[in-house]
Design an enzyme around this catalytic site. Structure first.
Site, mmCIF file in Angstrom:
data_model
loop_
_atom_site.group_PDB
_atom_site.id
_atom_site.type_symbol
_atom_site.label_atom_id
_atom_site.label_comp_id
_atom_site.label_asym_id
_atom_site.label_seq_id
_atom_site.Cartn_x
_atom_site.Cartn_y
_atom_site.Cartn_z
ATOM 1 C CE1 TYR A 13 28.429 -11.053 -34.055
ATOM 2 C CE2 TYR A 13 29.386 -9.119 -32.983
ATOM 3 C CZ TYR A 13 28.336 -9.992 -33.150
ATOM 4 O OH TYR A 13 27.177 -9.826 -32.433
ATOM 5 C CE1 TYR A 141 23.345 -8.876 -33.237
ATOM 6 C CE2 TYR A 141 22.969 -7.522 -31.290
ATOM 7 C CZ TYR A 141 23.572 -8.601 -31.901
ATOM 8 O OH TYR A 141 24.404 -9.421 -31.171
ATOM 9 C CG ASP A 238 15.993 -5.596 -28.207
ATOM 10 O OD1 ASP A 238 16.525 -5.000 -27.241
ATOM 11 O OD2 ASP A 238 16.591 -6.438 -28.902
ATOM 12 C CE LYS A 267 24.574 -3.696 -26.692
ATOM 13 N NZ LYS A 267 23.647 -4.391 -27.586
HETATM 14 C C1 LIG Z 1 23.341 -5.799 -27.865
HETATM 15 C C2 LIG Z 1 21.907 -6.057 -28.165
HETATM 16 C C3 LIG Z 1 21.304 -7.288 -27.856
HETATM 17 C C4 LIG Z 1 22.096 -8.448 -27.290
HETATM 18 O O1 LIG Z 1 22.622 -8.168 -26.045
HETATM 19 P P1 LIG Z 1 23.882 -9.037 -25.495
HETATM 20 O O2 LIG Z 1 24.054 -8.559 -24.103
HETATM 21 O O3 LIG Z 1 25.024 -8.693 -26.408
HETATM 22 O O4 LIG Z 1 23.504 -10.460 -25.591
HETATM 23 C C5 LIG Z 1 19.960 -7.442 -28.115
HETATM 24 N N1 LIG Z 1 19.233 -6.451 -28.644
HETATM 25 C C6 LIG Z 1 19.766 -5.245 -28.947
HETATM 26 C C7 LIG Z 1 18.902 -4.174 -29.510
HETATM 27 C C8 LIG Z 1 21.118 -5.008 -28.724
HETATM 28 O O5 LIG Z 1 21.666 -3.836 -29.063
#
Ligand SMILES: *Cc1c(COP(=O)(O)O)cnc(C)c1O
Length: 412
Positions: A13, A141, A238, A267
């Site tokens: 960003y 997000y 997610d 992550k």
């Molecule tokens: C970081 C994140 C993503 C994206 O993961 P990347 O490995 O950065 O592509 C998707 N969903 C959530 C909730 C996240 O925190």
């Protein structure tokens, strides 16, 4: 700061040349990053939720080295390997009972893309191609690829930039911003009116991360899942940020034992060592999806899988619940009083997550420099100054982080 870096390399960003100074990391160990110029700082961010065991961990190093001596990567088309099989078994084992099929990807955003594709293909194969929209709560997000972006918060996400390109989905009130009943009413209405065109709901359970670091009542998940089920809408969670202990439960969905149809992980999956993500689903949905039209080059990379296996074992064999409860208690005792501060709008704490929302936008460069002087690395954005430290952080180290947060607010 490196001038080649500044003039030639994009950072997250950011523009070229980067307006905010970047710092060179030479090495790292435990909770410490060793910056150029002999500056040692505590990483209060766990490299964006991922380095839960800290850096340069002997167990994870050993797992990577052992795997390197066998094979670091091989295509997953037509071939398979023990690290992926072991990891898939573990993920099936530690996630809700109905989730039994695993699709490995190379990043969180792509895990979300795979989840969205699963939902679309599932309904398409049921003869319900009209179900091609998604519903999500505001403030979310889910990543930066196009499918993921289209379900990020429409206001603070990148919708305005790509408004002509992004598909339009349904955004409902978030229980993190309005009363739970009001949020549920909005979801109910949206489903009643549009379920015929909605393939799935997608949301982050309990904690909304990069979309605003907000926390909501887990009961919302139970009610939202029931509404989705009633309206034939799949339920995607997610847990890319919240998974692997961060909120105090191994997965945030365990607060209410909600059963998603599809689950995204990423992550902390490899303890922050390598990029790897996974999308899990049920037998019924896997059967309905048929051939999933996705297959990244670095799918289920053995090196990443081997480190993920070691990381999960390390986590589950550690007193992670105690560690996180201790972190939460310190964050509460040290940061809660900031609620009364004139420069602070809100303080939010859950598990190993501590968020101070200021009344005004933060000058990131100024705050970062002040923090580094105090021996702490944080990455504030917007009005948010927050920490999600490695689970191995000691009380003294965490007190340095909270003290730095408090001192910086005074100096703003
Ligand atoms: C970081 C994140 C993503 C994206 O993961 P990347 O490995 O950065 O592509 C998707 N969903 C959530 C909730 C996240 O925190």
């Amino acid at each position: 700061m490196d001038t080649f870096d500044q003039n030639h390399i994009w950072h997250p960003y950011a523009k070229i040349p980067n307006e905010v100074k970047t710092h060179v990391v030479e090495s790292a160990d435990g909770v410490y990053l060793n910056l150029a110029g002999n500056k040692r700082v505590i990483d209060g961010m766990s490299s964006w939720w991922s380095a839960i065991h800290g850096y340069n961990h002997p167990t994870l190093n050993q797992a990577a080295q052992a795997q390197l001596g066998k094979i670091s990567h091989v295509m997953f088309g037509g071939l398979t390997h023990e690290p992926a099989i072991t990891l898939a078994k573990t993920l099936v084992d530690i996630t809700p009972e109905h989730l039994s099929k695993v699709f490995f990807t190379d990043s969180g955003s792509v895990a979300v893309e795979a989840a969205l594709k699963m939902a679309l293909q599932y309904w398409h194969n049921q003869g319900q191609s009209k179900k091609h929209k998604f519903v999500t709560i505001r403030g979310g997000y889910h990543g930066d690829t196009f499918g993921a972006m289209s379900v990020c918060d429409p206001n603070n996400g990148m919708h305005h930039l790509f408004s002509g390109v992004l598909p339009k989905h349904y955004f409902v009130q978030s229980p993190s911003m309005v009363a739970m009943d009001e949020a549920l009413q909005d979801l109910t209405l949206t489903l009643q009116q549009n379920a015929d065109s909605i393939a799935a709901m997608i949301l982050e359970p309990v904690v909304q991360g990069a979309g605003g670091m907000r926390i909501y009542n887990p009961q919302y998940l139970t009610r939202a899942k029931a509404l989705c089920k009633q309206h034939n809408v799949l339920f995607i969670l997610d847990e890319i940020a919240t998974g692997f202990g961060r909120t105090g439960e191994l997965f945030a969905l365990e607060y209410v034992d909600v059963d998603p149809d599809i689950l995204c992980l990423g992550k902390a999956l490899t303890g922050g060592y390598m990029t790897l993500a996974a999308t899990l689903t049920t037998d019924e949905i896997a059967q309905g999806v048929g051939t999933l039209m996705h297959g990244p080059t670095f799918m289920a990379s053995p090196l990443a899988c081997a480190v993920a296996n070691a990381s999960i074992e390390l986590l589950l064999n550690s007193p992670w619940q105690d560690n996180i409860a201790n972190i939460e208690a310190i964050l509460n005792s040290e940061l809660s009083s900031l609620r009364a501060h004139s420069k602070v709008a809100d303080v939010r704490i859950l598990g190993a997550i501590g968020v101070v929302e200021l009344a005004e936008e933060i000058n990131m460069e100024k705050v970062q420099n002040l923090l580094i002087e105090k021996g702490v690395w944080l990455r504030p954005y917007g009005k948010l100054l927050y920490t999600m430290p490695p689970f191995i952080i000691s009380k003294q180290e965490l007190l340095l982080v909270t003290k730095a947060i408090k001192a910086v607010i005074e100096e703003l």
